[in-house]
Structures are given as C-alpha cells and as structure tokens.
Design a protein around this motif. Structure first.
Motif, PDB file in Angstrom:
ATOM      1  N   MET A 124      60.034  -4.180  45.990  1.00 16.21           N
ATOM      2  CA  MET A 124      59.334  -4.262  44.709  1.00 16.21           C
ATOM      3  C   MET A 124      59.578  -3.019  43.850  1.00 16.21           C
ATOM      4  O   MET A 124      59.707  -3.112  42.626  1.00 16.21           O
ATOM      5  CB  MET A 124      57.831  -4.443  44.948  1.00 16.21           C
ATOM      6  CG  MET A 124      57.443  -5.784  45.538  1.00 16.21           C
ATOM      7  SD  MET A 124      57.871  -7.193  44.450  1.00 16.21           S
ATOM      8  CE  MET A 124      59.394  -7.767  45.254  1.00 16.21           C
ATOM      9  N   GLY A 125      59.654  -1.879  44.514  1.00 16.34           N
ATOM     10  CA  GLY A 125      59.961  -0.663  43.775  1.00 16.34           C
ATOM     11  C   GLY A 125      61.330  -0.723  43.127  1.00 16.34           C
ATOM     12  O   GLY A 125      61.520  -0.301  41.980  1.00 16.34           O
ATOM     13  N   TRP A 126      62.288  -1.274  43.872  1.00 17.65           N
ATOM     14  CA  TRP A 126      63.630  -1.415  43.298  1.00 17.65           C
ATOM     15  C   TRP A 126      63.612  -2.386  42.118  1.00 17.65           C
ATOM     16  O   TRP A 126      64.240  -2.125  41.083  1.00 17.65           O
ATOM     17  CB  TRP A 126      64.592  -1.928  44.363  1.00 17.65           C
ATOM     18  CG  TRP A 126      65.964  -2.188  43.815  1.00 17.65           C
ATOM     19  CD1 TRP A 126      67.004  -1.302  43.716  1.00 17.65           C
ATOM     20  CD2 TRP A 126      66.428  -3.422  43.241  1.00 17.65           C
ATOM     21  NE1 TRP A 126      68.081  -1.915  43.118  1.00 17.65           N
ATOM     22  CE2 TRP A 126      67.759  -3.209  42.820  1.00 17.65           C
ATOM     23  CE3 TRP A 126      65.856  -4.673  43.058  1.00 17.65           C
ATOM     24  CZ2 TRP A 126      68.531  -4.202  42.231  1.00 17.65           C
ATOM     25  CZ3 TRP A 126      66.616  -5.674  42.455  1.00 17.65           C
ATOM     26  CH2 TRP A 126      67.936  -5.442  42.054  1.00 17.65           C
ATOM     27  N   LEU A 127      62.887  -3.513  42.260  1.00 22.38           N
ATOM     28  CA  LEU A 127      62.852  -4.500  41.190  1.00 22.38           C
ATOM     29  C   LEU A 127      62.212  -3.928  39.932  1.00 22.38           C
ATOM     30  O   LEU A 127      62.741  -4.096  38.817  1.00 22.38           O
ATOM     31  CB  LEU A 127      62.084  -5.739  41.661  1.00 22.38           C
ATOM     32  CG  LEU A 127      61.932  -6.864  40.637  1.00 22.38           C
ATOM     33  CD1 LEU A 127      63.289  -7.387  40.211  1.00 22.38           C
ATOM     34  CD2 LEU A 127      61.076  -8.000  41.199  1.00 22.38           C
ATOM     35  N   LEU A 128      61.088  -3.247  40.084  1.00 23.33           N
ATOM     36  CA  LEU A 128      60.437  -2.640  38.915  1.00 23.33           C
ATOM     37  C   LEU A 128      61.322  -1.570  38.296  1.00 23.33           C
ATOM     38  O   LEU A 128      61.393  -1.439  37.064  1.00 23.33           O
ATOM     39  CB  LEU A 128      59.082  -2.051  39.324  1.00 23.33           C
ATOM     40  CG  LEU A 128      58.012  -3.064  39.757  1.00 23.33           C
ATOM     41  CD1 LEU A 128      56.766  -2.334  40.228  1.00 23.33           C
ATOM     42  CD2 LEU A 128      57.686  -4.018  38.617  1.00 23.33           C
ATOM     43  N   GLY A 129      61.980  -0.803  39.135  1.00 17.55           N
ATOM     44  CA  GLY A 129      62.895   0.208  38.605  1.00 17.55           C
ATOM     45  C   GLY A 129      64.051  -0.410  37.845  1.00 17.55           C
ATOM     46  O   GLY A 129      64.494   0.119  36.818  1.00 17.55           O
ATOM     47  N   TYR A 130      64.541  -1.534  38.356  1.00 21.29           N
ATOM     48  CA  TYR A 130      65.634  -2.235  37.663  1.00 21.29           C
ATOM     49  C   TYR A 130      65.187  -2.730  36.290  1.00 21.29           C
ATOM     50  O   TYR A 130      65.888  -2.573  35.286  1.00 21.29           O
ATOM     51  CB  TYR A 130      66.110  -3.394  38.541  1.00 21.29           C
ATOM     52  CG  TYR A 130      67.209  -4.229  37.926  1.00 21.29           C
ATOM     53  CD1 TYR A 130      68.539  -3.865  38.063  1.00 21.29           C
ATOM     54  CD2 TYR A 130      66.912  -5.383  37.201  1.00 21.29           C
ATOM     55  CE1 TYR A 130      69.547  -4.632  37.497  1.00 21.29           C
ATOM     56  CE2 TYR A 130      67.905  -6.146  36.627  1.00 21.29           C
ATOM     57  CZ  TYR A 130      69.227  -5.776  36.785  1.00 21.29           C
ATOM     58  OH  TYR A 130      70.223  -6.509  36.222  1.00 21.29           O
ATOM     59  N   ILE A 131      63.989  -3.345  36.263  1.00 19.88           N
ATOM     60  CA  ILE A 131      63.472  -3.861  34.980  1.00 19.88           C
ATOM     61  C   ILE A 131      63.240  -2.719  33.996  1.00 19.88           C
ATOM     62  O   ILE A 131      63.602  -2.817  32.815  1.00 19.88           O
ATOM     63  CB  ILE A 131      62.172  -4.655  35.225  1.00 19.88           C
ATOM     64  CG1 ILE A 131      62.457  -5.903  36.069  1.00 19.88           C
ATOM     65  CG2 ILE A 131      61.513  -5.023  33.903  1.00 19.88           C
ATOM     66  CD1 ILE A 131      61.211  -6.653  36.482  1.00 19.88           C
ATOM     67  N   TRP A 132      62.634  -1.636  34.453  1.00 19.19           N
ATOM     68  CA  TRP A 132      62.374  -0.503  33.566  1.00 19.19           C
ATOM     69  C   TRP A 132      63.681   0.111  33.061  1.00 19.19           C
ATOM     70  O   TRP A 132      63.785   0.439  31.873  1.00 19.19           O
ATOM     71  CB  TRP A 132      61.541   0.538  34.288  1.00 19.19           C
ATOM     72  CG  TRP A 132      61.518   1.863  33.565  1.00 19.19           C
ATOM     73  CD1 TRP A 132      62.104   3.030  33.952  1.00 19.19           C
ATOM     74  CD2 TRP A 132      60.905   2.131  32.305  1.00 19.19           C
ATOM     75  NE1 TRP A 132      61.888   4.022  33.026  1.00 19.19           N
ATOM     76  CE2 TRP A 132      61.152   3.499  31.997  1.00 19.19           C
ATOM     77  CE3 TRP A 132      60.153   1.365  31.411  1.00 19.19           C
ATOM     78  CZ2 TRP A 132      60.684   4.087  30.840  1.00 19.19           C
ATOM     79  CZ3 TRP A 132      59.701   1.963  30.248  1.00 19.19           C
ATOM     80  CH2 TRP A 132      59.959   3.313  29.969  1.00 19.19           C
ATOM     81  N   HIS A 133      64.655   0.244  33.914  1.00 18.20           N
ATOM     82  CA  HIS A 133      65.929   0.828  33.484  1.00 18.20           C
ATOM     83  C   HIS A 133      66.588  -0.046  32.425  1.00 18.20           C
ATOM     84  O   HIS A 133      67.100   0.458  31.409  1.00 18.20           O
ATOM     85  CB  HIS A 133      66.861   0.976  34.688  1.00 18.20           C
ATOM     86  CG  HIS A 133      68.246   1.434  34.326  1.00 18.20           C
ATOM     87  ND1 HIS A 133      68.551   2.752  34.075  1.00 18.20           N
ATOM     88  CD2 HIS A 133      69.403   0.741  34.146  1.00 18.20           C
ATOM     89  CE1 HIS A 133      69.827   2.863  33.773  1.00 18.20           C
ATOM     90  NE2 HIS A 133      70.375   1.655  33.812  1.00 18.20           N
ATOM     91  N   THR A 134      66.586  -1.359  32.635  1.00 19.16           N
ATOM     92  CA  THR A 134      67.206  -2.260  31.664  1.00 19.16           C
ATOM     93  C   THR A 134      66.481  -2.193  30.322  1.00 19.16           C
ATOM     94  O   THR A 134      67.109  -2.135  29.253  1.00 19.16           O
ATOM     95  CB  THR A 134      67.189  -3.697  32.207  1.00 19.16           C
ATOM     96  OG1 THR A 134      67.856  -3.725  33.485  1.00 19.16           O
ATOM     97  CG2 THR A 134      67.880  -4.647  31.247  1.00 19.16           C
TER      98      THR A 134
END
Length: 757
Positions: A124-134
């Motif tokens: 989940m941390g990776w997914l949220l980080g991916y969304i925030w980065h995009t």
C-alpha cells in the motif's frame, strides 16, 4: 524403438526345444512357436524348465545386466515344484482418488501479501507513493509545460474542428464508396448511395447551421455579457479542447511520470534453451534429440517482480547442480546475474527446481526499508523483521530458543545485519541487552543508551570485558536453570521461557541478548580466547530454552577464530559474501556448499547486504537485509530508551553503573570446587559438592543440585563417575561424584601449568 526387445521372443525360441508335431519347413529362417516364446518371458532363468543358455546371459537379453522389470523370486508350490514369483506386479499401484485429492496442493485463496501485515503495508505504501509521484509530476508541469503547449496548438485545433465539421456536413466519408460504384458501373448501387448522401447532407447541413448560430450566440454572450470568472473558465476550456484537437499524433502533450522497465517475458522455450546451455549432459543430449530435457510442472507464471517456473529436472540431476551453474544459466537467459535465482522446493523431491527470474538485479532494487524504523515496538517472542528475498517477500528471524551467527568478508553488510537484529531486540523493553563491539569503530554506539553491559574496542581491556560477559552469562544460565526447575508445572509446563514468564519481573527471566561483533578478536585472543570459547559454547547449548540468546558476527570464520563447538550448535545463520567453500560451510553448516547453498556466488561490494539465511525457514533462502544507517539507529535507540523508562527496565551501563556494579557476582567454578573439597577427600558425591557450593556463594550456587555440578564441570573436561560413600544414616552406597585430582588437573591445564597438577 528398442530392437533388442522386439527380437527377444526370437532369441528365446532359439534356445527352446523343437515343438512337437509337424512343422512346415521354411528355408528363409527358423519357425518360432509364439506360445512358447511368450511363455518364456515368465520363466525364471534358474527354473528347471528354463531353456539352456549357452551365452551365460539371461534369455532374451543382449546386455550383461538383467531387465529390472522382470525381477522374480521362486517359491515351492504344493506339488513340490519351484515356480517363479514376480517381484513387480503386473499393474501399477498407487493412492486412490480420495488419497490423491487429500494430498493435492491447495493454492492460497488470498495472495501472500494480503495475509501479511508488513507486506500489505509495504504494498500500500508503494501504491500511494506511485499515485503521489504521478500527481506531483504532472501538477508541477501543468502551468509551465502543458499550458503553453495547449495554447500553441489551439489555433490548429480550431482549424481541425472546422475542417472536420465541414467534412461531416458534406458526408465526405461516403465519397470513396460512391466513386467505386460509379467506376464499376453499378448504377443501382450508385443511385442508392447518392440518395443516402442527399438525405444526410440536408439533415447535417441544418444541424450545422443551427450549431453555428448557437455557437455565435454563446460566443457573444461570453464576450460581452458574462463575468470575468466565467470568461476565464470558458477560455481555459476552449484552449484545452482545441489544444487537444490540434496536437500532432506523434507528439503527445504530456510525458510519462514513470517509465516501465522493458523486460522480455520468460517462456518455456527460453528456459529450455538456457537449461540446455549450462553444461548438464542429460538436458543437453535430450534437447539435441529434439526433446525438452526438462518437465514443466506448471505454467510459467508471474510472481512478484519477476517470473516463476516450476521444473522437474532429469533423473539424477539435483537443484545443487543448477545452482553451481547459476552464472551460465543467467547467460543463457540473457539476464543479469542478480536476476536469476534457482532454488529448491522444500515440499518436493531433490529434483524439483523453482526458477525465479526477476525484472531487476537484486543489488539494484535499492535499500530495504525496515518496518520498525520510524514507529512501533517489538515483541521478542515474535520474529524480528530482517529483510526481503528476491521476490520482495519479507523475511524475519525468530530469536527465542535460537542463537545467531553472521559471517562475511569485510565490507559486505555484516554490521548492518547485526544492527537490524540489535534494534529489534532493543525495541522490546523487557529485553536485557549486552553489546560487545570488538572492532572499535562505534558501529553499535547508538544502542549504548539501552545496554546493560556495553563495550566498544579492540584493546585487551575490551576483550577482557567481553570474556567476563560470557562468564557471567554462563552463571546466569545456571541460575535460570535452577529457577525454571522450581517453577510449578501449570506456570511453566515445558520448562522454557514464555512471554508470561518473562513479564514476571520478580523471576528475572526476561530475554537476555548478548551481541558479540567481530567475535574472532575475542575467541582468538591468546589469554582470554579459550575460556571465552568454552563459556560461549556452554551458553549456546543450554541457554536456548532459558531466554539467553547469543548473536555472534565474524569476518574470519575458521576454527581458530570461531570454535567448532560454537559454529556447530548455532541454529540460525546468515552468510554474506565469503571467499571459499571452507568459510561457507563454517557459517552455513557442513555440506552447505555441496548442497548448493553457496554464499560465494555473491559479487563483492555489488551484492553487499545480500546473503543466505539458514535456519529461519524450511530451507535456506537469499535475503537482502534491511538497511539502517547510524542516524536511524540512534533514533531507534532513543525510542527504545523511552520504552524502558516507562517500564522501569533500564539497568546497568544504561543507568551509568560501573562494570563491577552491573556485572554482579563473579566466580571461578573450578577454584570454588577445590575450595569446598579438602585435599583429604579424594572423591566426593556431586550432591554434596552442590550443597557446599551453595553455602560458599549462595548468590551464585543457590538451588544447585548434583546434576548442575555435572553439567557445569563437563565443558572443563571433568567427568563424573560412580563414587562409593556413606550416607548420613550410615548406609554404604554408590552415587555420581567427582575426583578431586581431575579438578586440579583441569585448573592446571587452563592456566597453562600442567605440571602443577
């Protein structure tokens, strides 16, 4: 086709007697009695009815070895004649339907990362980080890159919109069909298409005129009647819309926030070719004949950040044979070495290979984040989060009832592994930490604030301090054994430390973790090394169930700097890059190298932090240890101190006490035994020695029994034997005891003065 087996009935018939009755002659060859030839297959070569065999070999077999499928013994029937008994039944036997279903493997309903809280948090941390980065990537470019592009493309978009509207109103998309009908003189079809066009043009022309009028009215209203806010919004919408319409097909407006690594899909053909290239004869010869050479147990599937192939190797080929050729396999797959990880399946036979091929080199996946780095505390009776395997799955190390050995060449991540385990122990406020960093570089200074005993240095005083700690740990193991023995069965049924027992502060049976970094400097010391090795071996063997845990780390794993009694009894091992087979087996255990568990495969510096973890799971596995730098460890140390202050468990060095105050009573067991056994008493029972020791030093030997004396003297080479004596009521009997001269001899040998005995 096996021509030898096809000709078997003919060869058998040549040895049989001629059949009775007239047989027509055949000048082209011998006539074969097929019934006798078939019956010959069931006859034993040793049977009296068997045909003579002039070649000395079994009938129908042109090789020196008998056919395994025709194995038979003989037994005597009721008539007294010997008849053959087939060893192998005519039909295959095996588990029934229900047994096969019960033994079938059940795939997990939920993915492993959904059942593991740390892995779920990581995902989940990776997914949220991916969304925030995009989002952040595009947001920062919108006013400075995307808006100017849209404005520049808007005029072309207006022109494209007008042209498209005109073509639609004139029904230009049907023009090619009408032209084709006219050129091929299909009059009826052309007339139908022309009438259709006329209807479309009339309708679309009316709609276009109406749309143009509405657009002009809306434009005039926006230009002269709307508020400024509405005008700005309308202008922005128009620019965005016409800018998108005016964008060239080969020049997209935005760039990608994340560029995926293009990795070739792993297929069965690629795996077969790669396996045939690694130099295993059975596979190479089969592939040369057009066969696969290997068998795929299940389809090649996606697993984590890579591909997984379950393979059955040829008969006689083991997973260790493939691991030995890992670099060749990586070359055959055309992947970096750090992407290719052949492994065994612990639930199957030795020829079942799990080939996992990652998308990225393990050494280039970045540092592994420790789950407890920023928040939370730990329970020592649960495994400590340690790192990740190549598939991204979390790996943890159980500590209770275990001891840990870490080894590698210098600079390969050994201290990082020790730091992770030490921080995990520190975050349990009930754990008593004894830290000895005998390199002198201060790698573990961040945990000094929570340590009961602590030393950092390579000088003789620091080495002596570490040796004294092992002596004290030995005494602590003896004390705990006595306390455990007296506990009621309902509180301690298994005679080992539990969480409930550890929480009872009055018993003083909380977990005690002794860390000895660069322990080769201790065990190889000319003055303190031998005794320290004996004490460490004693603690490792007996302290496991008593909550006393040793964590040892060395960069020189040989028998001089790491006694075999220690390396042979440690249950959990982590081996990073080592130089050769000897060092590999000293850390990972005897025959580890032979079985394909080879830490020599890791590349110096490139694979720093990668190692084989053995004993923490069903099979050894490659693990990339989590990374904690010194500032992070310092923050963890301060958090651990606050936990101890709240519980009231700070002690010893952490409270500023001197080593004498923190160490408690010290003793010399052999000297104490001689002190309580006078020279006039040549032999004495162990139970009397225990009672006298309890009177001499009650703070050390209280509660000792005869068996405590036996186990305590055994590492010193003093054995017990039957000793005759008189009981308090005057009866003569024989009980276990010691010989005083053996104790004196052990002291003389320990002090390097054998003549004194």
């Amino acid at each position: 086709m096996n021509h030898e087996e096809d000709n078997e009935p003919i060869r058998r018939s040549e040895a049989d007697p001629a059949p009775t009755g007239p047989v027509p002659a055949d000048p082209g060859g011998d006539v074969v009695d097929l019934d006798k030839a078939r019956a010959a297959r069931g006859e034993s070569p040793d049977s009296p009815t068997a045909a003579p065999n002039p070649t000395g070999r079994e009938s129908g077999d042109q090789s020196a070895d008998p056919k395994p499928t025709e194995s038979a013994d003989s037994e005597v029937d009721e008539s007294g004649d010997e008849r053959p008994v087939m060893v192998d039944g005519p039909a295959l036997s095996g588990p029934g339907l229900m047994e096969g279903v019960r033994g079938a493997e059940r795939l997990p309903i939920l993915a492993p990362w959904l059942k593991s809280l740390p892995e779920f948090i990581t995902a989940m941390g990776w997914l949220l980080g991916y969304i925030w980065h995009t989002f952040a990537f595009h947001a920062i470019r919108t006013p400075f890159v995307y808006a100017p592009k849209l404005a520049a493309r808007a005029p072309r978009g207006v022109l494209n919109a007008l042209v498209s509207t005109g073509r639609w109103a004139a029904d230009t998309e049907g023009e090619p069909l009408r032209q084709a009908a006219a050129s091929h003189e299909r009059a009826e079809e052309y007339l139908k298409l022309s009438r259709q066009r006329d209807r479309r043009v009339r309708l679309r022309g009316a709609l276009t005129i109406l749309g143009t009028i509405v657009t002009l009215i809306l434009a005039l209203y926006l230009a002269f009647g709307a508020s400024l806010r509405v005008q700005v919004v309308a202008a922005a919408v128009a620019v965005v819309g016409f800018g998108i319409l005016g964008a060239p097909a080969d020049k997209p407006l935005s760039s990608r926030a994340v560029i995926k690594t293009q990795v070739q899909k792993l297929t069965s053909d690629i795996v077969i070719k790669a396996m045939a290239s690694i130099g295993i004869g059975q596979i190479a010869s089969a592939v040369a004949k057009g066969q696969d050479g290997i068998k795929f147990v299940s389809p090649v599937t996606r697993e984590g950040p890579g591909w997984r192939a379950d393979i059955d190797l040829p008969l006689g080929v083991t997973v260790a044979d493939v691991v030995d050729r890992r670099s060749r396999l990586a070359s055959g797959l055309r992947r970096p070495l750090g992407c290719v990880w052949p492994d065994a399946d612990p639930n199957e036979h030795e020829g079942r290979l799990i080939l996992w091929v990652g998308d990225r080199d393990l050494s280039k996946t970045g540092n592994v984040v420790w789950p407890l780095e920023k928040h939370g505390q730990h329970d020592m009776f649960r495994p400590i989060p340690f790192g990740q395997d190549p598939r991204g799955r979390g790996k943890a190390v159980p500590m209770i009832q275990h001891n840990v050995l870490v080894g590698s060449l210098p600079g390969q991540g050994k201290t990082s592994a020790i730091r992770v385990l030490a921080c995990g122990a520190a975050l349990d406020p009930t754990v008593e930490l004894w830290i000895h960093e005998n390199k002198g570089t201060g790698d573990l200074d961040s945990l000094e604030c929570v340590s009961h005993r602590f030393v950092s240095g390579i000088d003789d005083d620091s080495i002596k301090y570490a040796a004294d700690s092992l002596k004290l740990l030995r005494a602590e193991v003896m004390r705990r054994a006595g306390v455990i023995k007296k506990l009621p069965k309902d509180l301690c049924p298994d005679k080992r430390i539990t969480r409930d027992i550890a929480n009872k502060r009055s018993l003083k049976l909380w977990p005690l973790v002794g860390i000895f970094d660069e322990c080769q400097n201790l065990f190889a010391h000319p003055k303190y090394g031998k005794q320290a090795g004996e004490d460490a071996e004693f603690v490792i063997k007996l302290g496991r169930a008593l909550g006393v845990i040793l964590i040892l780390a060395t960069q020189r794993p040989d028998k001089e700097s790491l006694p075999t009694g220690i390396s042979g009894n440690v249950s959990i091992r982590f081996c990073l890059k080592v130089a050769g087979q000897t060092e590999n087996d000293m850390i990972l255990g005897t025959s580890a190298y032979k079985n394909g568990i080879r830490a020599t495969i890791f590349r110096p510096e490139v694979d720093a932090g990668n190692g084989y973890l053995a004993g923490a799971g069903p099979t050894p596995s490659v693990v990339r240890v989590a990374y904690l730098d010194d500032p992070a460890a310092t923050r963890i140390g301060q958090r651990a101190r606050k936990l101890r202050e709240a519980l009231g468990s700070l002690s010893g060095h952490a409270l500023g006490e001197s080593p004498e105050q923190a160490s408690g009573p010290s003793y010399d067991l052999l000297a104490d035994v001689l002190a309580v056994v006078p020279g006039s008493e040549e032999r004495v029972w162990n139970e009397r020695v225990a009672a006298r020791l309890g009177e001499l030093r009650p703070e050390v030997y209280a509660g000792w029994k005869g068996e405590n004396v036996t186990s305590a003297l055994k590492p010193h080479g003093v054995s017990t034997q039957g000793v005759a004596g008189t009981t308090d009521d005057g009866n003569r009997t024989t009980r276990r005891g010691i010989v005083r001269a053996d104790v004196a001899k052990a002291i003389a040998e320990r002090d390097g003065n054998p003549g004194a005995a």
